[in-house]
Design a protein around this motif. Structure first.
Motif, PDB file in Angstrom:
ATOM      1  N   SER A 112    -100.149  12.617 -25.339  1.00 33.81           N
ATOM      2  CA  SER A 112    -100.516  12.433 -23.925  1.00 33.81           C
ATOM      3  C   SER A 112    -100.167  14.059 -23.355  1.00 33.81           C
ATOM      4  O   SER A 112    -100.009  13.613 -22.129  1.00 33.81           O
ATOM      5  CB  SER A 112     -99.096  11.590 -23.382  1.00 33.81           C
ATOM      6  N   LEU A 140     -97.087   9.183 -15.450  1.00 36.53           N
ATOM      7  CA  LEU A 140     -95.993   8.215 -14.427  1.00 36.53           C
ATOM      8  C   LEU A 140     -94.548   8.204 -15.538  1.00 36.53           C
ATOM      9  O   LEU A 140     -94.449   7.868 -16.401  1.00 36.53           O
ATOM     10  CB  LEU A 140     -96.435   7.224 -13.864  1.00 36.53           C
ATOM     11  N   VAL A 196     -90.651   6.892 -15.345  1.00 37.17           N
ATOM     12  CA  VAL A 196     -89.917   6.127 -15.011  1.00 37.17           C
ATOM     13  C   VAL A 196     -88.589   6.884 -15.573  1.00 37.17           C
ATOM     14  O   VAL A 196     -88.302   6.922 -16.729  1.00 37.17           O
ATOM     15  CB  VAL A 196     -89.898   5.191 -14.751  1.00 37.17           C
ATOM     16  N   LEU A 256     -89.873   5.002 -18.738  1.00 39.02           N
ATOM     17  CA  LEU A 256     -91.222   4.941 -19.581  1.00 39.02           C
ATOM     18  C   LEU A 256     -91.496   6.322 -19.177  1.00 39.02           C
ATOM     19  O   LEU A 256     -91.475   6.730 -17.885  1.00 39.02           O
ATOM     20  CB  LEU A 256     -91.340   3.078 -19.647  1.00 39.02           C
ATOM     21  N   LEU A 257     -92.737   5.648 -19.746  1.00 39.25           N
ATOM     22  CA  LEU A 257     -94.646   6.856 -19.396  1.00 39.25           C
ATOM     23  C   LEU A 257     -95.022   6.190 -19.625  1.00 39.25           C
ATOM     24  O   LEU A 257     -95.406   5.597 -19.881  1.00 39.25           O
ATOM     25  CB  LEU A 257     -94.111   7.674 -20.435  1.00 39.25           C
ATOM     26  N   GLY A 258     -95.830   6.187 -18.240  1.00 42.97           N
ATOM     27  CA  GLY A 258     -97.138   5.695 -18.411  1.00 42.97           C
ATOM     28  C   GLY A 258     -97.979   6.550 -18.282  1.00 42.97           C
ATOM     29  O   GLY A 258     -98.317   7.774 -17.376  1.00 42.97           O
ATOM     30  N   GLU A 259    -100.022   6.352 -18.488  1.00 47.88           N
ATOM     31  CA  GLU A 259    -100.292   7.016 -18.612  1.00 47.88           C
ATOM     32  C   GLU A 259    -101.320   6.646 -16.907  1.00 47.88           C
ATOM     33  O   GLU A 259    -101.807   5.370 -16.722  1.00 47.88           O
ATOM     34  CB  GLU A 259    -101.893   7.611 -19.380  1.00 47.88           C
ATOM     35  N   ILE A 260    -101.478   7.623 -16.597  1.00 45.72           N
ATOM     36  CA  ILE A 260    -102.134   7.196 -14.871  1.00 45.72           C
ATOM     37  C   ILE A 260    -103.654   6.788 -14.982  1.00 45.72           C
ATOM     38  O   ILE A 260    -104.151   8.083 -15.741  1.00 45.72           O
ATOM     39  CB  ILE A 260    -101.661   8.099 -13.457  1.00 45.72           C
TER      40      ILE A 260
END
Lengths: 103, 136
Positions: free
Chosen positions: B16, B22, B24, B76-80
């Protein structure tokens, strides 16, 4: 860190399966399990948020990393869990706890 | 027991790095930035970070620069996915408007919680007060 139930590291057989992770903040995410580590951090692919309207910020997110400390539940597909094996291992574990565990 | 280590999967954030993510946080904030580095605690360094505040079907951005985030605060981490982001039904509005609405919502919520707390206490229930700031 976590014990070996049934002779394999936890969650190993579930990699590639769809699971639903419920977080302590009530957010629930369904996705394919990519990986798990010793802290039970979880990586999911192709995620779908349960109850999407409440979490608009997640719309553009396809895969995510979830910190283990914020997980409340991990919902597994029932066919993936060998409950007989689990019961046996839990019974054995109770009679002979692994090193470090209190009885 | 150690012989099982080689079968353990490892969840690394290395894939990543240099991606727009993103993040949170436990206090409910959503940060969007480029991940530059991380460690075993999920401490993060984010560059070109914006804090995005969502209200109803709108959002507002506050530019924040470079963030070092302590891992314990990360949810959490999210790939946009850039394409999906373009399709978003949400409108961007000036951040002052969003902050105003957010303030009003927060005040209404505090009021509701206080009333609820009082009513429960009157009935003899003991109510847990959430840690301040930990609103998710």
């Amino acid at each position: 860190m976590t014990g070996n139930i049934g002779g394999l590291p936890p969650f190993l057989t579930l990699v590639g399966q769809p699971v639903t992770v419920e977080l302590k903040n009530d957010l629930a995410i369904t996705g394919v399990l990519v990986s798990v580590d010793q802290f039970l951090n979880i990586k999911l692919d192709n995620i779908k948020v349960v109850d999407e309207e409440r979490y608009p910020h997640m719309l553009a997110v396809k895969n995510c990393f979830i910190r283990g400390s914020v997980v409340r539940y991990v919902q597994l597909p029932a066919p993936s869990v060998d409950t007989a094996l689990l019961q046996d291992a839990a019974r054995r574990e109770r009679q002979q706890p692994a090193t470090g565990a209190r009885k | 027991m150690d012989s099982f280590q080689i079968f353990t999967t490892s969840t690394s954030l290395v894939d990543s790095v240099d991606k727009k993510l993103l993040v949170v946080l436990r206090d409910g904030r959503k940060l969007i930035g480029i991940l530059r580095s991380f460690d075993q605690f999920a401490n993060l360094v984010l560059q070109d970070t914006i804090e995005r505040i969502y209200v109803a079907d709108t959002y507002g951005d506050i530019p924040r620069g470079i963030f070092i985030i302590r891992g314990e605060n990360v949810v959490l981490l999210g790939e946009i996915d850039e394409e999906k982001e373009d399709e978003s039904p949400l409108r961007q509005v000036p951040v002052e408007d969003v902050l105003q609405i957010q303030r009003e919502e927060m005040e209404a919520k505090v009021k509701r919680e206080k009333t609820k707390h009082r009513m429960l206490s009157d009935q003899g229930f003991s109510v847990d007060v959430a840690e301040f700031g930990e609103l998710y």
